[in-house]
Motif scaffolding. Structure first.
Motif, PDB file in Angstrom:
ATOM      1  N   ASN A 384       0.836  -1.218   0.000  1.00  0.00           N
ATOM      2  CA  ASN A 384       0.000   0.000   0.000  1.00  0.00           C
ATOM      3  C   ASN A 384       0.867   1.263   0.000  1.00  0.00           C
ATOM      4  N   GLY A 385       1.821   1.289  -0.857  1.00  0.00           N
ATOM      5  CA  GLY A 385       2.685   2.460  -0.934  1.00  0.00           C
ATOM      6  C   GLY A 385       3.210   2.632  -2.344  1.00  0.00           C
ATOM      7  N   PRO A 386       3.989   3.686  -2.543  1.00  0.00           N
ATOM      8  CA  PRO A 386       4.394   4.706  -1.557  1.00  0.00           C
ATOM      9  C   PRO A 386       3.249   5.652  -1.215  1.00  0.00           C
ATOM     10  N   LEU A 528      -5.368 -11.618   5.258  1.00  0.00           N
ATOM     11  CA  LEU A 528      -5.476 -10.368   6.002  1.00  0.00           C
ATOM     12  C   LEU A 528      -4.174 -10.073   6.739  1.00  0.00           C
ATOM     13  N   LEU A 529      -3.624 -11.082   7.403  1.00  0.00           N
ATOM     14  CA  LEU A 529      -2.379 -10.899   8.150  1.00  0.00           C
ATOM     15  C   LEU A 529      -1.265 -10.411   7.227  1.00  0.00           C
ATOM     16  N   ALA A 535       6.448  -5.089   5.219  1.00  0.00           N
ATOM     17  CA  ALA A 535       7.021  -5.869   4.120  1.00  0.00           C
ATOM     18  C   ALA A 535       8.017  -6.916   4.607  1.00  0.00           C
ATOM     19  N   ASN A 536       8.858  -6.573   5.590  1.00  0.00           N
ATOM     20  CA  ASN A 536       9.867  -7.521   6.053  1.00  0.00           C
ATOM     21  C   ASN A 536       9.240  -8.746   6.710  1.00  0.00           C
ATOM     22  N   ALA A 541       6.728 -14.557   6.208  1.00  0.00           N
ATOM     23  CA  ALA A 541       5.570 -15.118   6.917  1.00  0.00           C
ATOM     24  C   ALA A 541       5.326 -16.577   6.575  1.00  0.00           C
ATOM     25  N   ASP A 542       5.441 -16.946   5.286  1.00  0.00           N
ATOM     26  CA  ASP A 542       5.137 -18.326   4.897  1.00  0.00           C
ATOM     27  C   ASP A 542       6.063 -19.315   5.601  1.00  0.00           C
TER      28      ASP A 542
END
Length: 583
Positions: A384-386, A528-529, A535-536, A541-542
């Motif tokens: 959701n950037g910049p 959602l998570l 980003a990091n 996460a997976d």
């Protein structure tokens, strides 16, 4: 020339008799449609409260450049312009956000103002001991807001003490005092029917219903998790407060009748936005897609120059049109930076003034409607950037930007509307991520309730071009086009739209490679998570989830398992985990 604006906060168009609701008790709103022009196709612009008021003052969109904040030094305030031209301006309000850090430059535009205390969590009455609250209370505990509301309520134990009653009484007093004078503008601005839906018993009695559940007159912004009975009760609580608003609107209409103000005084009745009361399974107005219950708003105008009463207009209009409408009424030319258009051609002859309307919230979807379609364009990436804040007034709702936010600020070269001023360019910290919901296209002609999206690439491509054009006209920051994944000219091909959908599907249908079994709720919660995570954390996460599941021998990945993993992923950050549970 005189003008009166009666403004309510969070006034739902779809619950007014003027727009087809047949069960709400609001006879004075119905009466208003007999004495003014009713606008059937009015949209908000910048949301929520103070962004809406900034565009009410300035007649231009601000959500692409700025979140919640004060009027800026380069802003043209319609109230300030009226005052400079000798029009006396007066504000009567109970809207506490005017008196916080993020709104403190608005009320000072007026010649004079009056503030009725006690709404929501207004820091009004001081009490060290915790207040008595219902044992089953459920509501948003946002800092001291919830606690302060229950400190205030005992002091509002009769109708005449409620801030709405005081606000309207102050406005009527101004009218009586200045009834023989000319050249004034009065704004009567009520916080109601904004939550909490707190009112007197006689209005609740208009909506008798059987209810034995918890105290519930203040929904927390998020997905509906309450029972159908609780949802229905909250709707009736809102309805009771709306009926109280109607009663006090009636007092203003009575004053217009009694003093014959219809012959020479403009009347505008409006709102900033609506509110979801369980529709689309949501509460609130700012973390979900801005459905029509939020963005499609009521508007009524009586202009004595044309005498149009009991008529309706279906032309597309917006909040940004009110500032130039007031200036035109008082014979003042609108400054070049106002994007809105005076509504006098619409009122007089039904002549359209715009092809499309842009609306949104900073960091959220950028939305556009042409009256038939509503297109909600989300970011092209879960980051959701910049995204930046452009301001010379670095304050949030309650406090200044913190030093961490200001550490890496840059100076931005002037925008078209900043009158040669450079602004601070500060990295934004949005509290929402519209990537959760994707790009949404609704055909209101076939589905006015927005129950389902349509897959129509030709219409979507046309709406993107329209959206990009309005963004260019607003001198939108270049990174907003980058954030949305569209070129500046808005020309997007069908293959590009298909690639976006595939990218989103790949993020949603993750396979950890450990033979895990996903439940539908688990997939939704994990998607959602990943959208909410930095980003990091998202990139790792997976792998971390696979380790987490193997260590605990969890065969089925459901919503609860993902929620527990989120606490670990966010390093025990309870706030981040709580945010996850709201959706």
């Amino acid at each position: 020339m005189r003008a009166v604006m009666v403004m309510f906060d969070s006034l739902n168009r779809h619950l007014l008799p003027n727009y087809g609701c047949d069960w709400i008790r609001a006879p004075h709103f119905a009466r208003l449609s007999e004495q003014a022009v009713t606008f059937d196709n009015c949209y908000a612009g910048s949301l929520p409260c103070m962004p809406a008021r900034r565009e009410l003052h300035t007649g231009r969109y601000h959500f692409l450049h700025r979140s919640w904040g004060p009027l800026e030094p380069f802003d043209d305030s319609v109230v300030g312009l009226l005052r400079k031209r000798g029009v006396y301006t007066h504000l009567c309000t109970d809207h506490g956000h005017y008196f916080e850090a993020g709104g403190a430059t608005y009320h000072t535009q007026y010649n004079s103002w009056e503030f009725a205390r006690g709404q929501e969590g207004d820091p009004w009455k001081g009490r060290v001991e915790d207040p008595d609250v219902p044992e089953s209370l459920s509501g948003p505990k946002i800092g001291d807001l919830w606690r302060q509301d229950w400190v205030n309520r005992p002091y509002l134990d009769s109708e005449e003490k409620q801030p709405l009653a005081v606000t309207v009484a102050n406005g009527l007093s101004f009218i009586e005092t200045n009834r023989e004078q000319d050249n004034w503008f009065l704004q009567i601005e009520a916080f109601d029917p904004h939550e909490p839906f707190f009112t007197q018993q006689k209005y609740k009695d208009l909506y008798p219903h059987s209810y034995t559940g918890k105290h519930f007159d203040w929904p927390d912004y998020g997905k509906v998790k309450e029972t159908p009975e609780e949802v229905r009760h909250a709707v009736y609580e809102y309805a009771a407060l709306l009926s109280m608003c109607d009663a006090y609107l009636g007092q203003v209409l009575d004053a217009f009748d009694r003093l014959d103000l219809w012959k020479d005084t403009m009347l505008i009745v409006n709102t900033d936005h609506g509110f979801l009361l369980g529709e689309h399974r949501w509460w609130g107005k700012n973390i979900q897609p801005l459905y029509n219950e939020i963005s499609h708003i009521p508007l009524f105008i009586w202009d004595p120059r044309y005498g149009r009463a009991g008529e309706r207009r279906d032309s597309l209009v917006q909040t940004i049109d009110l500032a130039p409408t007031l200036l035109h009424y008082f014979g003042i030319k609108a400054p070049k930076d106002m994007q809105g258009r005076s509504l006098h051609p619409v009122i007089e002859e039904g002549q359209p003034v715009r092809e499309a309307a842009l609306f949104g919230i900073h960091g959220g979807h950028v939305n556009v409607t042409d009256g038939r379609y509503v297109y909600m364009r989300g970011p092209g990436d879960p980051a959701n950037g910049p995204l930046h804040e452009y301001t010379l007034m670095p304050t949030h709702m309650h406090q200044p930007f913190d030093v961490g936010e200001l550490a890496d600020l840059e100076l931005q070269e002037p925008f078209e509307f900043t009158k040669g001023c450079r602004t601070m360019k500060i990295g934004a910290r949005p509290f929402l991520n519209p990537y959760l919901y994707g790009n949404l296209l609704f055909d209101l002609e076939k589905d006015s309730a927005q129950n389902s999206t349509v897959d129509d690439p030709e219409a979507e491509m046309r709406m993107i071009r329209l959206l990009a054009r309005l963004m260019r006209e607003n001198d939108a920051p270049p990174e907003q086009f980058e954030r949305l994944g569209i070129p500046r000219d808005g020309v997007v091909g069908e293959e590009s739209l298909l690639a976006e959908k595939r990218k989103r599907e790949d993020l949603f249908f993750v396979d950890l490679g450990i033979g895990e079994r996903w439940t539908p709720d688990g997939r939704n919660r994990y998607f959602l998570l990943k959208c909410l995570a930095p980003a990091n954390l998202r990139e790792s996460a997976d792998a971390k989830l696979a380790e987490y599941l193997k260590a605990r021998e969890v065969p089925d990945v459901g919503a609860d398992a993902v929620a527990s993993f989120a606490v670990e992923l966010f390093g025990g950050d309870a706030g981040a985990a709580a945010l996850l549970r709201r959706f």
